[in-house]
Each structure stands twice: as C-alpha cells, then as structure tokens.
Design a protein around this motif. Structure first.
Motif, PDB file in Angstrom:
ATOM      1  N   THR A 195       0.813  -1.216   0.000  1.00 38.93           N
ATOM      2  CA  THR A 195       0.000   0.000   0.000  1.00 38.93           C
ATOM      3  C   THR A 195       0.846   1.265   0.000  1.00 38.93           C
ATOM      4  O   THR A 195       0.349   2.330  -0.344  1.00 38.93           O
ATOM      5  N   VAL A 196       2.119   1.161   0.365  1.00 39.31           N
ATOM      6  CA  VAL A 196       2.969   2.355   0.373  1.00 39.31           C
ATOM      7  C   VAL A 196       3.090   2.933  -1.040  1.00 39.31           C
ATOM      8  O   VAL A 196       3.288   4.124  -1.216  1.00 39.31           O
ATOM      9  N   PHE A 197       2.893   2.081  -2.053  1.00 39.46           N
ATOM     10  CA  PHE A 197       2.995   2.552  -3.430  1.00 39.46           C
ATOM     11  C   PHE A 197       1.677   3.124  -3.945  1.00 39.46           C
ATOM     12  O   PHE A 197       1.609   3.605  -5.057  1.00 39.46           O
ATOM     13  N   ALA A 198       0.635   3.050  -3.134  1.00 40.92           N
ATOM     14  CA  ALA A 198      -0.664   3.587  -3.530  1.00 40.92           C
ATOM     15  C   ALA A 198      -1.065   4.778  -2.662  1.00 40.92           C
ATOM     16  O   ALA A 198      -2.210   5.177  -2.645  1.00 40.92           O
ATOM     17  N   THR A 199      -0.110   5.358  -1.952  1.00 47.52           N
ATOM     18  CA  THR A 199      -0.412   6.451  -1.025  1.00 47.52           C
ATOM     19  C   THR A 199      -0.424   7.811  -1.681  1.00 47.52           C
ATOM     20  O   THR A 199      -0.826   8.785  -1.066  1.00 47.52           O
ATOM     21  N   GLY A 200       0.047   7.889  -2.925  1.00 49.91           N
ATOM     22  CA  GLY A 200       0.126   9.192  -3.581  1.00 49.91           C
ATOM     23  C   GLY A 200       1.461   9.882  -3.353  1.00 49.91           C
ATOM     24  O   GLY A 200       1.664  11.016  -3.777  1.00 49.91           O
ATOM     25  N   ILE A 201       2.398   9.182  -2.683  1.00 49.11           N
ATOM     26  CA  ILE A 201       3.736   9.755  -2.495  1.00 49.11           C
ATOM     27  C   ILE A 201       4.393   9.888  -3.867  1.00 49.11           C
ATOM     28  O   ILE A 201       4.348   8.967  -4.689  1.00 49.11           O
ATOM     29  N   ASP A 202       4.984  11.023  -4.128  1.00 48.33           N
ATOM     30  CA  ASP A 202       5.629  11.304  -5.401  1.00 48.33           C
ATOM     31  C   ASP A 202       6.660  10.222  -5.733  1.00 48.33           C
ATOM     32  O   ASP A 202       7.407   9.774  -4.856  1.00 48.33           O
ATOM     33  N   ILE A 224      10.246  10.810  -4.646  1.00 48.94           N
ATOM     34  CA  ILE A 224      10.492  10.593  -3.211  1.00 48.94           C
ATOM     35  C   ILE A 224      10.603   9.100  -2.920  1.00 48.94           C
ATOM     36  O   ILE A 224      11.482   8.656  -2.182  1.00 48.94           O
ATOM     37  N   LEU A 225       9.700   8.301  -3.526  1.00 49.37           N
ATOM     38  CA  LEU A 225       9.784   6.852  -3.347  1.00 49.37           C
ATOM     39  C   LEU A 225      11.117   6.319  -3.867  1.00 49.37           C
ATOM     40  O   LEU A 225      11.745   5.468  -3.234  1.00 49.37           O
ATOM     41  N   ALA A 226      11.549   6.819  -5.013  1.00 46.83           N
ATOM     42  CA  ALA A 226      12.819   6.376  -5.584  1.00 46.83           C
ATOM     43  C   ALA A 226      13.978   6.685  -4.647  1.00 46.83           C
ATOM     44  O   ALA A 226      14.847   5.840  -4.421  1.00 46.83           O
ATOM     45  N   LYS A 227      13.990   7.875  -4.066  1.00 42.48           N
ATOM     46  CA  LYS A 227      15.054   8.228  -3.120  1.00 42.48           C
ATOM     47  C   LYS A 227      14.972   7.375  -1.869  1.00 42.48           C
ATOM     48  O   LYS A 227      15.976   6.896  -1.358  1.00 42.48           O
ATOM     49  N   GLY A 228      13.748   7.165  -1.381  1.00 43.98           N
ATOM     50  CA  GLY A 228      13.560   6.380  -0.163  1.00 43.98           C
ATOM     51  C   GLY A 228      13.980   4.926  -0.310  1.00 43.98           C
ATOM     52  O   GLY A 228      14.493   4.318   0.623  1.00 43.98           O
ATOM     53  N   PHE A 229      13.757   4.355  -1.500  1.00 41.64           N
ATOM     54  CA  PHE A 229      14.121   2.963  -1.742  1.00 41.64           C
ATOM     55  C   PHE A 229      15.456   2.832  -2.471  1.00 41.64           C
ATOM     56  O   PHE A 229      15.834   1.748  -2.899  1.00 41.64           O
ATOM     57  N   GLU A 230      16.167   3.949  -2.603  1.00 39.10           N
ATOM     58  CA  GLU A 230      17.483   3.997  -3.235  1.00 39.10           C
ATOM     59  C   GLU A 230      17.466   3.335  -4.616  1.00 39.10           C
ATOM     60  O   GLU A 230      18.257   2.449  -4.931  1.00 39.10           O
ATOM     61  N   THR A 231      16.524   3.775  -5.426  1.00 39.13           N
ATOM     62  CA  THR A 231      16.410   3.267  -6.786  1.00 39.13           C
ATOM     63  C   THR A 231      16.071   4.436  -7.703  1.00 39.13           C
ATOM     64  O   THR A 231      16.379   5.583  -7.367  1.00 39.13           O
ATOM     65  N   ASN A 232      15.451   4.169  -8.822  1.00 37.76           N
ATOM     66  CA  ASN A 232      15.100   5.240  -9.752  1.00 37.76           C
ATOM     67  C   ASN A 232      13.598   5.215 -10.040  1.00 37.76           C
ATOM     68  O   ASN A 232      12.897   4.253  -9.714  1.00 37.76           O
ATOM     69  N   VAL A 233      13.109   6.264 -10.665  1.00 27.99           N
ATOM     70  CA  VAL A 233      11.675   6.400 -10.949  1.00 27.99           C
ATOM     71  C   VAL A 233      11.164   5.284 -11.864  1.00 27.99           C
ATOM     72  O   VAL A 233      10.081   4.741 -11.608  1.00 27.99           O
TER      73      VAL A 233
END
Length: 147
Positions: free
Chosen positions: A116-123, A126-135
């Motif tokens: 569900t963290v991927f369905a929260t509307g977080i940009d 930001i998710l890419a930075k948080g998971f140390e990956t890319n968009v």
C-alpha cells in the motif's frame, strides 16, 4: 526544533488473544541463542524468528534469521518481494564462501514493506530516493502491484 514520537508505544505490539497478561516471556525469544556454536554447520541452515515462532513480532513488520553456511556453500539467489533485508556477516566470507576451511555465518533482519505504500500518492521521486532506486523502477513496482 522538531520532536516526534509514538503517542502510544503499546499500539506497536499486538498481544496474544489466549492470554490477557503479557510478561517478559512473551517478549523474549531464545531460539537464536547458540546458533553459531556449531564448528561445522550443515550445508545451509536457517533459523528464523518470525511471527509464526515469535508472536511478539506481530504488528512490527520485522523478522530475523540466522544463516549458517558450511565450507564452500553459498546463499542461493533469491528475492524478498515484500521486504527489505539487512544482512550482516558475523563470521567467515559470504561472497559465495570461497573458503575451503572456514564456514560462514550471518544474521539477517527483514522489514516488510506493505504494498500500500505505493498507492499512497507519495511522489515517485520521493519513493525512488527512499528505496534507493530510480523512478522507472518505482513505476514498474507500481504496475506490478496494480497501484
């Protein structure tokens, strides 16, 4: 100055339904004690501390494992699709354990990442930075989860 904390630390634990009392025994797990005492571990032995064997972990999204590798064995390629893993080598060499005379041992901690963290509307940035990956990777994850 910023101050943050959990307003109710008790809500982080979900107690057993069979007993209304929680004592120290509920929060202690002794199975991992002595895990690394064997001089010659089997080919690959995993000892787990997850919710199934340690109910105090219920509600924490965390589990642990110790792994023992005999001489020349390796951790087979695998994935944890819903968890991030922190692996700490405590003895030997784990890069395919090339040693001909030393076993290797590690402790792994897993933190479950709810889909569900991927369905929260977080940009996505930001998710890419948080998971140390890319968009693009975040977009693939979202697509795979139907988010």
């Amino acid at each position: 100055m910023v101050c943050a904390g959990d307003p109710d630390i008790i809500s982080d634990f979900i107690g057993p339904k069979i007993s209304p009392t929680l004592d120290g025994n509920f929060f202690n797990y002794w199975t991992l004690r002595g895990t690394f005492d064997a001089a010659n571990p089997p080919d690959l032995k995993a000892t787990k501390a997850n919710m199934a064997v340690f109910p105090a972990l219920n509600g924490t999204s965390v589990s642990f494992a110790t792994l023992e590798y005999s001489v020349g064995t390796l951790n087979p390629p695998h994935i944890h699709p819903c968890a991030a893993e922190l692996l700490i080598v405590v003895d030997g060499i784990l890069k395919y354990n090339p040693s001909s005379d030393t076993p290797a041992m590690d402790v792994s901690a897993f933190v479950l990442v709810p889909s569900t963290v991927f369905a929260t509307g977080i940009d996505d940035n930001i998710l890419a930075k948080g998971f140390e990956t890319n968009v693009p990777t975040i977009k693939k994850i979202k697509k795979g989860l139907g988010a």
